[in-house]
Design an enzyme around this catalytic site. Structure first.
Site, PDB file in Angstrom:
ATOM      1  CG  ASP A  28      37.563  42.590  45.567  1.00  0.00           C
ATOM      2  OD1 ASP A  28      36.892  42.353  44.532  1.00  0.00           O
ATOM      3  OD2 ASP A  28      37.541  41.860  46.562  1.00  0.00           O
ATOM      4  CG  ASN A  84      35.326  36.010  53.659  1.00  0.00           C
ATOM      5  OD1 ASN A  84      34.968  36.390  54.762  1.00  0.00           O
ATOM      6  ND2 ASN A  84      35.040  36.673  52.554  1.00  0.00           N
ATOM      7  CD  GLN A  91      39.094  30.841  51.105  1.00  0.00           C
ATOM      8  OE1 GLN A  91      38.903  30.041  52.039  1.00  0.00           O
ATOM      9  NE2 GLN A  91      40.291  31.099  50.616  1.00  0.00           N
ATOM     10  CG  HIS A  97      41.629  36.633  49.512  1.00  0.00           C
ATOM     11  ND1 HIS A  97      41.367  35.331  49.140  1.00  0.00           N
ATOM     12  CD2 HIS A  97      40.420  37.217  49.682  1.00  0.00           C
ATOM     13  CE1 HIS A  97      40.065  35.140  49.082  1.00  0.00           C
ATOM     14  NE2 HIS A  97      39.461  36.262  49.415  1.00  0.00           N
ATOM     15  CG  PHE A  98      44.157  39.074  55.488  1.00  0.00           C
ATOM     16  CD1 PHE A  98      44.973  37.981  55.216  1.00  0.00           C
ATOM     17  CD2 PHE A  98      43.595  39.180  56.752  1.00  0.00           C
ATOM     18  CE1 PHE A  98      45.215  37.011  56.191  1.00  0.00           C
ATOM     19  CE2 PHE A  98      43.826  38.225  57.731  1.00  0.00           C
ATOM     20  CZ  PHE A  98      44.641  37.140  57.438  1.00  0.00           C
ATOM     21  CG  HIS A  99      38.316  41.000  51.577  1.00  0.00           C
ATOM     22  ND1 HIS A  99      37.682  41.201  50.372  1.00  0.00           N
ATOM     23  CD2 HIS A  99      38.295  39.657  51.778  1.00  0.00           C
ATOM     24  CE1 HIS A  99      37.282  40.032  49.880  1.00  0.00           C
ATOM     25  NE2 HIS A  99      37.638  39.079  50.719  1.00  0.00           N
TER      26      HIS A  99
HETATM   27  P1  5GP Z   1      36.341  35.971  49.027  1.00  0.00           P
HETATM   28  O1  5GP Z   1      34.844  35.959  48.913  1.00  0.00           O
HETATM   29  O2  5GP Z   1      36.969  34.684  48.539  1.00  0.00           O
HETATM   30  O3  5GP Z   1      36.839  36.381  50.367  1.00  0.00           O
HETATM   31  O4  5GP Z   1      36.792  37.151  48.060  1.00  0.00           O
HETATM   32  C1  5GP Z   1      37.236  36.979  46.767  1.00  0.00           C
HETATM   33  C2  5GP Z   1      37.319  38.358  46.182  1.00  0.00           C
HETATM   34  O5  5GP Z   1      38.077  38.292  45.001  1.00  0.00           O
HETATM   35  C3  5GP Z   1      35.945  38.919  45.775  1.00  0.00           C
HETATM   36  O6  5GP Z   1      35.709  40.116  46.499  1.00  0.00           O
HETATM   37  C4  5GP Z   1      36.074  39.153  44.276  1.00  0.00           C
HETATM   38  O7  5GP Z   1      35.472  40.355  43.879  1.00  0.00           O
HETATM   39  C5  5GP Z   1      37.564  39.182  44.057  1.00  0.00           C
HETATM   40  N1  5GP Z   1      38.010  38.687  42.773  1.00  0.00           N
HETATM   41  C6  5GP Z   1      37.622  37.529  42.164  1.00  0.00           C
HETATM   42  N2  5GP Z   1      38.276  37.366  40.991  1.00  0.00           N
HETATM   43  C7  5GP Z   1      39.096  38.443  40.868  1.00  0.00           C
HETATM   44  C8  5GP Z   1      40.037  38.852  39.870  1.00  0.00           C
HETATM   45  O8  5GP Z   1      40.249  38.189  38.870  1.00  0.00           O
HETATM   46  N3  5GP Z   1      40.700  40.021  40.087  1.00  0.00           N
HETATM   47  C9  5GP Z   1      40.480  40.790  41.207  1.00  0.00           C
HETATM   48  N4  5GP Z   1      41.191  41.922  41.311  1.00  0.00           N
HETATM   49  N5  5GP Z   1      39.608  40.443  42.167  1.00  0.00           N
HETATM   50  C10 5GP Z   1      38.931  39.289  42.000  1.00  0.00           C
END
Ligand code: 5GP
Ligand code: ZN
Length: 132
Positions: A28, A84, A91, A97-99
């Site tokens: 991330d 999320n 989200q 995606h899974f963190h």
């Molecule tokens: P969400 O909030 O949708 O669960 O998480 C999205 C995640 O994607 C965030 O933690 C953010 O930092 C990450 N993210 C957003 N754009 C990019 C990107 O271009 N490259 C990478 N490696 N991570 C990203």
């Protein structure tokens, strides 16, 4: 095309941690803790509601592979695994995606600070509502 599809297609760079036929895992950009990794299916699904079970099985195999890799490389023995699904759930990238978020002693990483403590009656009513 969404940003994670672009990463999968190598149109924008990422720091890859794991890859197989069905999934890709990469760091991330924003590291909640050291080693924070995202696991995505190579096919585009917006969120968990849109994703067939079979795909989720592949993703969970990769989540496991990533946790093992973080354990071997960084000595990680505690993780949060987080998805999320939907804007109200936080989200921001609408490609499933899974963190995997490694947890360390005193890391001050708060993922879900607000919680309630309902009574047993309230829990029973809620359980009935969900099951019936
Ligand atoms: P969400 O909030 O949708 O669960 O998480 C999205 C995640 O994607 C965030 O933690 C953010 O930092 C990450 N993210 C957003 N754009 C990019 C990107 O271009 N490259 C990478 N490696 N991570 C990203
Ligand atoms: Zn996508």
């Amino acid at each position: 095309m969404c940003i994670f599809c672009k990463i999968i297609n190598n149109e924008i760079p990422s720091y890859k941690i794991y890859e197989d036929e069905y999934t890709l895992a990469f760091l991330d950009l924003s590291q909640a803790t050291k080693g924070h990794t995202l696991i995505v299916p190579k096919k585009h699904f917006a969120n968990i509601f849109e994703t067939p079970c079979e795909e989720l099985h592949h993703i969970m195999n990769s989540v496991k592979a990533v946790t093992e890799k973080l354990k071997k490389s960084l000595g990680v023995e505690n993780v949060n695994i987080l998805n999320n699904s939907g804007t109200l759930a936080g989200q921001t990238v609408h490609h499933l995606h899974f963190h995997v978020i490694p947890r360390y002693e005193n890391d001050n990483c708060e993922l879900c600070p607000s919680a309630t403590n309902p009574s047993f009656d309230e829990l029973k009513n809620l359980c009935d509502l969900i099951n019936n």
